[in-house]
Design a protein around this motif. Structure first.
Motif, PDB file in Angstrom:
ATOM      1  N   ILE A   1       0.788  -1.211  -0.009  1.00  0.00           N
ATOM      2  CA  ILE A   1       0.076  -0.060   0.250  1.00  0.00           C
ATOM      3  C   ILE A   1       0.807   1.276  -0.083  1.00  0.00           C
ATOM      4  O   ILE A   1       1.704   1.341   0.724  1.00  0.00           O
ATOM      5  N   VAL A   2       0.710   2.103  -0.994  1.00  0.00           N
ATOM      6  CA  VAL A   2       1.507   3.398  -0.995  1.00  0.00           C
ATOM      7  C   VAL A   2       0.621   4.583  -0.794  1.00  0.00           C
ATOM      8  O   VAL A   2      -0.563   4.696  -1.432  1.00  0.00           O
ATOM      9  N   ILE A   3       0.785   5.424   0.233  1.00  0.00           N
ATOM     10  CA  ILE A   3       0.257   6.641   0.490  1.00  0.00           C
ATOM     11  C   ILE A   3       0.831   7.727   0.045  1.00  0.00           C
ATOM     12  O   ILE A   3       2.087   8.072   0.351  1.00  0.00           O
ATOM     13  N   SER A   4       0.018   8.513  -0.844  1.00  0.00           N
ATOM     14  CA  SER A   4       0.720   9.873  -1.483  1.00  0.00           C
ATOM     15  C   SER A   4      -0.560  10.695  -1.667  1.00  0.00           C
ATOM     16  O   SER A   4      -1.384  10.230  -2.746  1.00  0.00           O
ATOM     17  N   GLN A   5      -0.819  11.832  -1.155  1.00  0.00           N
ATOM     18  CA  GLN A   5      -2.036  12.780  -1.246  1.00  0.00           C
ATOM     19  C   GLN A   5      -1.894  12.985  -2.870  1.00  0.00           C
ATOM     20  O   GLN A   5      -2.891  13.129  -3.516  1.00  0.00           O
ATOM     21  N   SER A   6      -0.858  13.803  -3.111  1.00  0.00           N
ATOM     22  CA  SER A   6      -0.530  14.119  -4.607  1.00  0.00           C
ATOM     23  C   SER A   6      -0.456  13.089  -5.576  1.00  0.00           C
ATOM     24  O   SER A   6      -0.840  13.068  -6.532  1.00  0.00           O
ATOM     25  N   GLY A   7      -0.014  11.888  -4.894  1.00  0.00           N
ATOM     26  CA  GLY A   7       0.415  10.742  -5.967  1.00  0.00           C
ATOM     27  C   GLY A   7       1.468  10.850  -6.865  1.00  0.00           C
ATOM     28  O   GLY A   7       1.656  10.269  -7.781  1.00  0.00           O
ATOM     29  N   GLU A   8       2.161  11.846  -6.465  1.00  0.00           N
ATOM     30  CA  GLU A   8       3.272  12.286  -7.459  1.00  0.00           C
ATOM     31  C   GLU A   8       4.481  12.373  -6.347  1.00  0.00           C
ATOM     32  O   GLU A   8       5.651  12.776  -7.030  1.00  0.00           O
ATOM     33  N   THR A   9       4.550  12.033  -5.245  1.00  0.00           N
ATOM     34  CA  THR A   9       5.807  12.158  -4.513  1.00  0.00           C
ATOM     35  C   THR A   9       6.719  11.026  -5.008  1.00  0.00           C
ATOM     36  O   THR A   9       6.568   9.852  -5.126  1.00  0.00           O
ATOM     37  N   GLN A  10       7.831  11.559  -5.676  1.00  0.00           N
ATOM     38  CA  GLN A  10       8.783  10.933  -6.235  1.00  0.00           C
ATOM     39  C   GLN A  10       9.262   9.376  -5.522  1.00  0.00           C
ATOM     40  O   GLN A  10       9.449   8.524  -6.291  1.00  0.00           O
ATOM     41  N   GLU A  11       9.680   9.790  -4.366  1.00  0.00           N
ATOM     42  CA  GLU A  11      10.090   8.435  -3.807  1.00  0.00           C
ATOM     43  C   GLU A  11       9.084   7.450  -3.587  1.00  0.00           C
ATOM     44  O   GLU A  11       9.607   6.252  -4.014  1.00  0.00           O
ATOM     45  N   SER A  12       7.782   7.739  -3.532  1.00  0.00           N
ATOM     46  CA  SER A  12       6.627   6.616  -3.421  1.00  0.00           C
ATOM     47  C   SER A  12       6.469   6.242  -4.725  1.00  0.00           C
ATOM     48  O   SER A  12       6.425   4.836  -5.022  1.00  0.00           O
ATOM     49  N   VAL A  13       6.372   7.174  -5.858  1.00  0.00           N
ATOM     50  CA  VAL A  13       6.226   6.643  -7.040  1.00  0.00           C
ATOM     51  C   VAL A  13       7.190   5.850  -7.720  1.00  0.00           C
ATOM     52  O   VAL A  13       7.111   4.760  -8.629  1.00  0.00           O
ATOM     53  N   ARG A  14       8.393   6.018  -7.231  1.00  0.00           N
ATOM     54  CA  ARG A  14       9.669   5.304  -7.653  1.00  0.00           C
ATOM     55  C   ARG A  14       9.665   3.852  -7.428  1.00  0.00           C
ATOM     56  O   ARG A  14      10.247   2.923  -7.907  1.00  0.00           O
ATOM     57  N   THR A  15       8.781   3.577  -6.154  1.00  0.00           N
ATOM     58  CA  THR A  15       8.840   2.230  -5.610  1.00  0.00           C
ATOM     59  C   THR A  15       7.957   1.276  -6.425  1.00  0.00           C
ATOM     60  O   THR A  15       8.093   0.135  -6.581  1.00  0.00           O
ATOM     61  N   LEU A  16       6.932   1.764  -7.163  1.00  0.00           N
ATOM     62  CA  LEU A  16       6.070   1.050  -7.744  1.00  0.00           C
ATOM     63  C   LEU A  16       6.449  -0.061  -8.929  1.00  0.00           C
ATOM     64  O   LEU A  16       6.073  -1.190  -8.858  1.00  0.00           O
ATOM     65  N   PRO A  17       7.127   0.540  -9.957  1.00  0.00           N
ATOM     66  CA  PRO A  17       7.864  -0.503 -10.746  1.00  0.00           C
ATOM     67  C   PRO A  17       8.803  -1.644 -10.229  1.00  0.00           C
ATOM     68  O   PRO A  17       8.624  -2.976 -10.542  1.00  0.00           O
ATOM     69  N   LEU A  18       9.352  -1.166  -9.182  1.00  0.00           N
ATOM     70  CA  LEU A  18      10.281  -1.994  -8.356  1.00  0.00           C
ATOM     71  C   LEU A  18       9.452  -3.133  -7.631  1.00  0.00           C
ATOM     72  O   LEU A  18       9.510  -4.596  -7.891  1.00  0.00           O
TER      73      LEU A  18
END
Length: 188
Positions: free
Chosen positions: A90-107
């Protein structure tokens, strides 16, 4: 002072109440993914989203859903090794653009774990790359400047509690189970 305090509380109450209109098949899909999870629910976030994520993970763990918190910055610096294909991420980000969070998804996808986004922006990068998206958008923040996350963090926390409550029902988790996980203090 009391006027401002009441205003903030009313804004946050409206934010939580407004979540009901966002509930749809995605919520059911998220509960299904977590209920069927063979590993752990890994909750990931950065900043205030991370603080809220830590509480959501703790609630899951104490109510029968094995869960851990993973800070987004630590995730992209080696701690993704904690995630397995048996986990739900589960990834939480209000903007949905937080770079560190978005970067985890492909991995995480490469690892093979299923992903759930809790975001205030259902069209964000985070949402587009997640298996399930839960919309936690709010109309306004309680902050007089409109900057500090207040209503959005409250709404996200409430969504996490809604997920936990549904998992308690789904798993038929009982008071005795709760007491087992809380052997200290008045709760146990």
């Amino acid at each position: 002072m009391l006027k401002r305090a009441k205003q903030v509380l009313e804004i946050e109450a409206r934010a939580v109440k407004g979540l009901a209109r966002h509930l749809d098949r995605n919520f059911t899909a998220a509960v299904d993914l977590m209920a069927k999870c063979q590993g752990r629910v890994v909750v990931c976030g950065m900043g205030k989203s991370g603080i809220v994520g830590r509480k959501i993970a703790a609630t899951f763990s104490s109510t029968g859903t094995p869960s851990v918190f993973l800070h987004s910055a630590e995730a992209v610096h080696g701690d993704l090794g904690q995630v397995t294909k048996r986990d739900v991420f589960i990834v939480i980000s209000q903007s949905g653009e937080t770079q560190e969070s978005v970067r985890t998804l492909p991995l995480v996808k490469k690892i093979g774990a299923k992903t759930i986004a809790l975001t205030g922006n259902p069209r964000s990068s985070l949402a587009r790359h997640s298996d399930v998206v839960l919309n936690v958008s709010v109309k306004e923040e309680g902050c007089p400047l409109g900057l500090a996350p207040m209503a959005s963090t409250t709404a996200t926390l409430a969504m996490g509690d809604a997920l936990a409550a549904c998992l308690i029902d789904r798993r038929k988790f009982k008071k005795e189970d709760f007491a087992f996980y809380h052997p200290g203090g008045a709760l146990g």
